[in-house]
Design a protein around this motif. Sequence first.
Motif, PDB file in Angstrom:
ATOM      1  N   ARG A 123       1.662  -6.650  -8.761  1.00  0.00           N
ATOM      2  CA  ARG A 123       1.687  -6.233  -7.346  1.00  0.00           C
ATOM      3  C   ARG A 123       0.321  -5.701  -6.907  1.00  0.00           C
ATOM      4  O   ARG A 123      -0.066  -5.874  -5.759  1.00  0.00           O
ATOM      5  CB  ARG A 123       2.777  -5.192  -7.115  1.00  0.00           C
ATOM      6  N   MET A 124      -0.392  -5.071  -7.814  1.00  0.00           N
ATOM      7  CA  MET A 124      -1.737  -4.598  -7.479  1.00  0.00           C
ATOM      8  C   MET A 124      -2.653  -5.794  -7.198  1.00  0.00           C
ATOM      9  O   MET A 124      -3.446  -5.764  -6.249  1.00  0.00           O
ATOM     10  CB  MET A 124      -2.286  -3.748  -8.622  1.00  0.00           C
ATOM     11  N   ARG A 125      -2.532  -6.844  -8.010  1.00  0.00           N
ATOM     12  CA  ARG A 125      -3.317  -8.063  -7.757  1.00  0.00           C
ATOM     13  C   ARG A 125      -2.943  -8.667  -6.410  1.00  0.00           C
ATOM     14  O   ARG A 125      -3.807  -9.158  -5.679  1.00  0.00           O
ATOM     15  CB  ARG A 125      -3.120  -9.075  -8.886  1.00  0.00           C
ATOM     16  N   ARG A 126      -1.667  -8.643  -6.065  1.00  0.00           N
ATOM     17  CA  ARG A 126      -1.221  -9.172  -4.771  1.00  0.00           C
ATOM     18  C   ARG A 126      -1.809  -8.345  -3.627  1.00  0.00           C
ATOM     19  O   ARG A 126      -2.258  -8.903  -2.623  1.00  0.00           O
ATOM     20  CB  ARG A 126       0.314  -9.188  -4.702  1.00  0.00           C
ATOM     21  N   LEU A 127      -1.817  -7.030  -3.774  1.00  0.00           N
ATOM     22  CA  LEU A 127      -2.423  -6.162  -2.754  1.00  0.00           C
ATOM     23  C   LEU A 127      -3.900  -6.494  -2.585  1.00  0.00           C
ATOM     24  O   LEU A 127      -4.394  -6.630  -1.458  1.00  0.00           O
ATOM     25  CB  LEU A 127      -2.239  -4.684  -3.127  1.00  0.00           C
ATOM     26  N   ASP A 128      -4.611  -6.649  -3.685  1.00  0.00           N
ATOM     27  CA  ASP A 128      -6.029  -7.008  -3.620  1.00  0.00           C
ATOM     28  C   ASP A 128      -6.223  -8.378  -2.978  1.00  0.00           C
ATOM     29  O   ASP A 128      -7.122  -8.563  -2.156  1.00  0.00           O
ATOM     30  CB  ASP A 128      -6.661  -6.994  -5.016  1.00  0.00           C
ATOM     31  N   ALA A 129      -5.378  -9.340  -3.352  1.00  0.00           N
ATOM     32  CA  ALA A 129      -5.489 -10.692  -2.784  1.00  0.00           C
ATOM     33  C   ALA A 129      -5.225 -10.679  -1.283  1.00  0.00           C
ATOM     34  O   ALA A 129      -5.915 -11.357  -0.514  1.00  0.00           O
ATOM     35  CB  ALA A 129      -4.519 -11.643  -3.493  1.00  0.00           C
ATOM     36  N   LEU A 130      -4.230  -9.916  -0.846  1.00  0.00           N
ATOM     37  CA  LEU A 130      -3.944  -9.808   0.586  1.00  0.00           C
ATOM     38  C   LEU A 130      -5.110  -9.148   1.317  1.00  0.00           C
ATOM     39  O   LEU A 130      -5.491  -9.592   2.406  1.00  0.00           O
ATOM     40  CB  LEU A 130      -2.659  -9.024   0.831  1.00  0.00           C
ATOM     41  N   SER A 131      -5.671  -8.105   0.731  1.00  0.00           N
ATOM     42  CA  SER A 131      -6.821  -7.439   1.353  1.00  0.00           C
ATOM     43  C   SER A 131      -7.971  -8.423   1.523  1.00  0.00           C
ATOM     44  O   SER A 131      -8.620  -8.463   2.568  1.00  0.00           O
ATOM     45  CB  SER A 131      -7.272  -6.242   0.522  1.00  0.00           C
ATOM     46  N   ALA A 173       0.835  -1.208   0.000  1.00  0.00           N
ATOM     47  CA  ALA A 173       0.000   0.000   0.000  1.00  0.00           C
ATOM     48  C   ALA A 173       0.869   1.257   0.000  1.00  0.00           C
ATOM     49  O   ALA A 173       0.570   2.222  -0.722  1.00  0.00           O
ATOM     50  CB  ALA A 173      -0.946  -0.016   1.197  1.00  0.00           C
ATOM     51  N   ARG A 174       1.929   1.252   0.790  1.00  0.00           N
ATOM     52  CA  ARG A 174       2.849   2.404   0.810  1.00  0.00           C
ATOM     53  C   ARG A 174       3.476   2.614  -0.571  1.00  0.00           C
ATOM     54  O   ARG A 174       3.594   3.743  -1.045  1.00  0.00           O
ATOM     55  CB  ARG A 174       3.957   2.182   1.839  1.00  0.00           C
ATOM     56  N   ARG A 175       3.897   1.505  -1.174  1.00  0.00           N
ATOM     57  CA  ARG A 175       4.528   1.594  -2.495  1.00  0.00           C
ATOM     58  C   ARG A 175       3.538   2.098  -3.537  1.00  0.00           C
ATOM     59  O   ARG A 175       3.919   2.852  -4.444  1.00  0.00           O
ATOM     60  CB  ARG A 175       5.112   0.249  -2.891  1.00  0.00           C
ATOM     61  N   LEU A 176       2.286   1.696  -3.417  1.00  0.00           N
ATOM     62  CA  LEU A 176       1.251   2.165  -4.341  1.00  0.00           C
ATOM     63  C   LEU A 176       1.124   3.684  -4.258  1.00  0.00           C
ATOM     64  O   LEU A 176       1.083   4.373  -5.280  1.00  0.00           O
ATOM     65  CB  LEU A 176      -0.094   1.513  -4.010  1.00  0.00           C
ATOM     66  N   VAL A 177       1.123   4.210  -3.055  1.00  0.00           N
ATOM     67  CA  VAL A 177       0.999   5.656  -2.861  1.00  0.00           C
ATOM     68  C   VAL A 177       2.236   6.380  -3.380  1.00  0.00           C
ATOM     69  O   VAL A 177       2.129   7.414  -4.049  1.00  0.00           O
ATOM     70  CB  VAL A 177       0.758   5.984  -1.366  1.00  0.00           C
ATOM     71  N   ARG A 178       3.413   5.835  -3.080  1.00  0.00           N
ATOM     72  CA  ARG A 178       4.671   6.501  -3.461  1.00  0.00           C
ATOM     73  C   ARG A 178       4.981   6.403  -4.942  1.00  0.00           C
ATOM     74  O   ARG A 178       5.362   7.385  -5.565  1.00  0.00           O
ATOM     75  CB  ARG A 178       5.840   5.908  -2.676  1.00  0.00           C
ATOM     76  N   GLU A 179       4.841   5.208  -5.491  1.00  0.00           N
ATOM     77  CA  GLU A 179       5.361   5.011  -6.853  1.00  0.00           C
ATOM     78  C   GLU A 179       4.423   4.281  -7.793  1.00  0.00           C
ATOM     79  O   GLU A 179       4.773   4.047  -8.942  1.00  0.00           O
ATOM     80  CB  GLU A 179       6.692   4.244  -6.768  1.00  0.00           C
ATOM     81  N   GLY A 180       3.270   3.922  -7.311  1.00  0.00           N
ATOM     82  CA  GLY A 180       2.365   3.137  -8.143  1.00  0.00           C
ATOM     83  C   GLY A 180       2.786   1.683  -8.123  1.00  0.00           C
ATOM     84  O   GLY A 180       3.891   1.354  -7.676  1.00  0.00           O
ATOM     85  N   LEU A 181       1.924   0.820  -8.558  1.00  0.00           N
ATOM     86  CA  LEU A 181       2.237  -0.610  -8.577  1.00  0.00           C
ATOM     87  C   LEU A 181       1.954  -1.172  -9.955  1.00  0.00           C
ATOM     88  O   LEU A 181       0.997  -0.766 -10.621  1.00  0.00           O
ATOM     89  CB  LEU A 181       1.381  -1.376  -7.560  1.00  0.00           C
ATOM     90  N   ASP A 182       2.759  -2.122 -10.349  1.00  0.00           N
ATOM     91  CA  ASP A 182       2.490  -2.825 -11.591  1.00  0.00           C
ATOM     92  C   ASP A 182       1.271  -3.733 -11.367  1.00  0.00           C
ATOM     93  O   ASP A 182       0.888  -3.995 -10.220  1.00  0.00           O
ATOM     94  CB  ASP A 182       3.721  -3.621 -12.033  1.00  0.00           C
ATOM     95  N   PRO A 183       0.656  -4.215 -12.423  1.00  0.00           N
ATOM     96  CA  PRO A 183      -0.560  -5.019 -12.273  1.00  0.00           C
ATOM     97  C   PRO A 183      -0.385  -6.251 -11.377  1.00  0.00           C
ATOM     98  O   PRO A 183      -1.293  -6.600 -10.610  1.00  0.00           O
ATOM     99  CB  PRO A 183      -0.902  -5.431 -13.712  1.00  0.00           C
TER     100      PRO A 183
END
Length: 169
Positions: free
Chosen positions: A64-72, A52-62
Amino acid sequence: MSAPVSEMLREYQEYVLAYRLRRAVGGRVTPQGEQLSLAGYAALRLERQDLARRLVREGLDPGRMRRLDALSDQLMFGFWLNPSEVAAFLRAAIREGGHPALGHPAAFAALLTPAERARLGEVGVAQVCAHHLACFALAAPMMDPDGLQAAWQRIEATRPPLFLDELSA
């Protein structure tokens, strides 16, 4: 600034209760995999926080975004206090045939272990049930904005203590 330990433990407690409820409802709302231990939850929560921090700072590739969603999803992050999550869960639970714990305090109390019920006592169990059943009211205010304030007041007035077996071992 990090949250106090009690808040982090409360987050885990909310995860466990959501896990138990979803398992009790069954069908498509059944959580994937085994219930996480406190240590397992903490490790995944730290990974989610980093993403989530990386998403705010630098954006995430698809990926890592899927991983963030899966973890959530796995951590059921925001399950109890996010109106859209509550609404989505209730819609899915109704499609699965519902469960008495969705509206009856005694059925919700059955999600607690005997040791947890003993630790809480009768008043504490009632508070835990009232708090979590009040969280279901968050789904309704999506159509009735004035109801949101009342729902939050009920939730805050019934905030339970820490009580899970996993937290007292």
